[in-house]
Write a protein that holds these residues in place. Structure first.
Motif, PDB file in Angstrom:
ATOM      1  N   GLU A  91     123.835-117.852 125.661  1.00  0.00           N
ATOM      2  CA  GLU A  91     123.850-117.359 124.283  1.00  0.00           C
ATOM      3  C   GLU A  91     124.681-118.272 123.395  1.00  0.00           C
ATOM      4  O   GLU A  91     124.325-118.507 122.237  1.00  0.00           O
ATOM      5  CB  GLU A  91     124.335-115.913 124.259  1.00  0.00           C
ATOM      6  CG  GLU A  91     123.313-114.980 124.894  1.00  0.00           C
ATOM      7  CD  GLU A  91     123.825-113.581 125.155  1.00  0.00           C
ATOM      8  OE1 GLU A  91     124.759-113.114 124.464  1.00  0.00           O
ATOM      9  OE2 GLU A  91     123.275-112.937 126.078  1.00  0.00           O
ATOM     10  N   GLY A  92     125.764-118.829 123.920  1.00  0.00           N
ATOM     11  CA  GLY A  92     126.569-119.788 123.178  1.00  0.00           C
ATOM     12  C   GLY A  92     125.801-121.058 122.858  1.00  0.00           C
ATOM     13  O   GLY A  92     126.080-121.734 121.861  1.00  0.00           O
ATOM     14  N   ALA A  93     124.811-121.370 123.689  1.00  0.00           N
ATOM     15  CA  ALA A  93     123.972-122.553 123.468  1.00  0.00           C
ATOM     16  C   ALA A  93     122.749-122.238 122.605  1.00  0.00           C
ATOM     17  O   ALA A  93     121.911-123.106 122.379  1.00  0.00           O
ATOM     18  CB  ALA A  93     123.524-123.131 124.815  1.00  0.00           C
ATOM     19  N   GLY A  94     122.660-120.980 122.124  1.00  0.00           N
ATOM     20  CA  GLY A  94     121.587-120.634 121.202  1.00  0.00           C
ATOM     21  C   GLY A  94     120.455-119.806 121.765  1.00  0.00           C
ATOM     22  O   GLY A  94     119.557-119.406 121.024  1.00  0.00           O
ATOM     23  N   ALA A  95     120.445-119.521 123.063  1.00  0.00           N
ATOM     24  CA  ALA A  95     119.382-118.683 123.629  1.00  0.00           C
ATOM     25  C   ALA A  95     119.575-117.242 123.166  1.00  0.00           C
ATOM     26  O   ALA A  95     120.706-116.757 123.074  1.00  0.00           O
ATOM     27  CB  ALA A  95     119.399-118.760 125.147  1.00  0.00           C
ATOM     28  N   GLU A  96     118.490-116.574 122.871  1.00  0.00           N
ATOM     29  CA  GLU A  96     118.553-115.185 122.429  1.00  0.00           C
ATOM     30  C   GLU A  96     118.009-114.281 123.522  1.00  0.00           C
ATOM     31  O   GLU A  96     116.910-114.514 124.018  1.00  0.00           O
ATOM     32  CB  GLU A  96     117.726-114.992 121.164  1.00  0.00           C
ATOM     33  CG  GLU A  96     118.267-115.730 119.968  1.00  0.00           C
ATOM     34  CD  GLU A  96     117.409-115.511 118.739  1.00  0.00           C
ATOM     35  OE1 GLU A  96     116.959-114.368 118.516  1.00  0.00           O
ATOM     36  OE2 GLU A  96     117.194-116.488 118.009  1.00  0.00           O
ATOM     37  N   PRO A  97     118.766-113.235 123.892  1.00  0.00           N
ATOM     38  CA  PRO A  97     118.225-112.290 124.882  1.00  0.00           C
ATOM     39  C   PRO A  97     117.070-111.517 124.262  1.00  0.00           C
ATOM     40  O   PRO A  97     117.186-111.021 123.137  1.00  0.00           O
ATOM     41  CB  PRO A  97     119.408-111.382 125.203  1.00  0.00           C
ATOM     42  CG  PRO A  97     120.378-111.552 124.089  1.00  0.00           C
ATOM     43  CD  PRO A  97     120.106-112.881 123.458  1.00  0.00           C
ATOM     44  N   ILE A  98     115.948-111.467 124.971  1.00  0.00           N
ATOM     45  CA  ILE A  98     114.770-110.782 124.423  1.00  0.00           C
ATOM     46  C   ILE A  98     114.241-109.685 125.333  1.00  0.00           C
ATOM     47  O   ILE A  98     113.306-108.987 124.968  1.00  0.00           O
ATOM     48  CB  ILE A  98     113.633-111.778 124.106  1.00  0.00           C
ATOM     49  CG1 ILE A  98     113.237-112.546 125.365  1.00  0.00           C
ATOM     50  CG2 ILE A  98     114.042-112.729 122.992  1.00  0.00           C
ATOM     51  CD1 ILE A  98     111.962-113.349 125.198  1.00  0.00           C
ATOM     52  N   GLY A  99     114.826-109.532 126.511  1.00  0.00           N
ATOM     53  CA  GLY A  99     114.351-108.493 127.419  1.00  0.00           C
ATOM     54  C   GLY A  99     115.074-108.560 128.745  1.00  0.00           C
ATOM     55  O   GLY A  99     116.120-109.202 128.868  1.00  0.00           O
ATOM     56  N   TRP A 100     114.495-107.893 129.709  1.00  0.00           N
ATOM     57  CA  TRP A 100     115.075-107.801 131.047  1.00  0.00           C
ATOM     58  C   TRP A 100     114.004-108.054 132.085  1.00  0.00           C
ATOM     59  O   TRP A 100     112.830-107.814 131.844  1.00  0.00           O
ATOM     60  CB  TRP A 100     115.653-106.403 131.280  1.00  0.00           C
ATOM     61  CG  TRP A 100     116.748-106.062 130.336  1.00  0.00           C
ATOM     62  CD1 TRP A 100     116.631-105.444 129.122  1.00  0.00           C
ATOM     63  CD2 TRP A 100     118.131-106.342 130.507  1.00  0.00           C
ATOM     64  NE1 TRP A 100     117.862-105.323 128.535  1.00  0.00           N
ATOM     65  CE2 TRP A 100     118.799-105.859 129.369  1.00  0.00           C
ATOM     66  CE3 TRP A 100     118.877-106.940 131.516  1.00  0.00           C
ATOM     67  CZ2 TRP A 100     120.178-105.960 129.207  1.00  0.00           C
ATOM     68  CZ3 TRP A 100     120.244-107.040 131.357  1.00  0.00           C
ATOM     69  CH2 TRP A 100     120.879-106.540 130.215  1.00  0.00           C
ATOM     70  N   LYS A 101     114.424-108.506 133.242  1.00  0.00           N
ATOM     71  CA  LYS A 101     113.522-108.605 134.382  1.00  0.00           C
ATOM     72  C   LYS A 101     114.153-107.855 135.545  1.00  0.00           C
ATOM     73  O   LYS A 101     115.368-107.716 135.623  1.00  0.00           O
ATOM     74  CB  LYS A 101     113.237-110.054 134.762  1.00  0.00           C
ATOM     75  CG  LYS A 101     114.398-110.766 135.440  1.00  0.00           C
ATOM     76  CD  LYS A 101     114.045-112.108 135.991  1.00  0.00           C
ATOM     77  CE  LYS A 101     113.433-112.257 137.277  1.00  0.00           C
ATOM     78  NZ  LYS A 101     113.023-111.657 138.344  1.00  0.00           N
ATOM     79  N   ILE A 102     113.301-107.362 136.404  1.00  0.00           N
ATOM     80  CA  ILE A 102     113.762-106.681 137.605  1.00  0.00           C
ATOM     81  C   ILE A 102     113.242-107.477 138.785  1.00  0.00           C
ATOM     82  O   ILE A 102     112.055-107.793 138.864  1.00  0.00           O
ATOM     83  CB  ILE A 102     113.249-105.227 137.660  1.00  0.00           C
ATOM     84  CG1 ILE A 102     113.793-104.449 136.475  1.00  0.00           C
ATOM     85  CG2 ILE A 102     113.629-104.581 138.986  1.00  0.00           C
ATOM     86  CD1 ILE A 102     113.225-103.052 136.339  1.00  0.00           C
TER      87      ILE A 102
END
Length: 166
Positions: free
Chosen positions: A51-62
């Motif tokens: 996230e510090g490098a600019g990636a945005e969380p958009i969901g989850w995986k199981i």
């Protein structure tokens, strides 16, 4: 001089391996006796770096969602991880696999949520009601830790894999 095996240092190693497309040393080599809670703590540190490098969380995986697969690898429950922008592709997609170590394709179900879920305490009924759509998807699996076979605690901390759907 001893090697830094703090959560932050191990997370940096995994994140750098992800960014430079190289293998990372297996965590169980650096920290024998790694626990599930420690693996999730390292995963959270890797997520902060992403996230510090600019990636945005958009969901989850199981991962390990089937009882048969959990039994095969000695897991007692599935594991979860965030999915990030830049790791999900609409189909059809062209994905360069030339820097991958062992690309493997896994069929998946992609759940699109119409409402956020916050736990603990989320019921099965609330989870079902939050699902807006179900899509066929596949995951391309390639772990950065240099391991043979699946080590569940390594998989928890591994980089989120690209997924394609639609």
């Amino acid at each position: 001089m001893s090697m830094d095996t703090s959560d932050a240092a191990l997370a940096r190693s995994l994140f750098e391996a992800e960014q430079t497309l190289r293998k990372a040393e297996p965590l169980h080599s650096s920290r024998p006796g790694l626990t599930k809670s420690e693996a999730y703590a390292i995963q959270r540190e890797v997520d902060k770096l992403r996230e510090g490098a600019g990636a945005e969380p958009i969901g989850w995986k199981i991962g390990l969602a089937s009882r048969a697969f959990m039994a095969r690898v000695g897991a007692d429950e599935p594991f979860w991880a965030r999915t990030y922008s830049g790791k999900v592709f609409d189909s059809p997609a062209t994905i360069d696999l030339s820097n991958w170590f062992r690309a493997q394709f896994e069929p998946e179900l992609g759940l699109v949520l119409g409402a956020d879920l916050a736990g603990p305490g989320v019921t099965i009924e609330q989870a079902r009601a939050a699902i807006r759509a179900v899509r066929p998807a596949f995951e391309i699996v390639d772990t950065r830790p240099a391991i043979d076979g699946l080590v569940v605690l390594e998989a928890i901390t591994a980089a989120p894999q690209p997924m394609a759907s639609k």
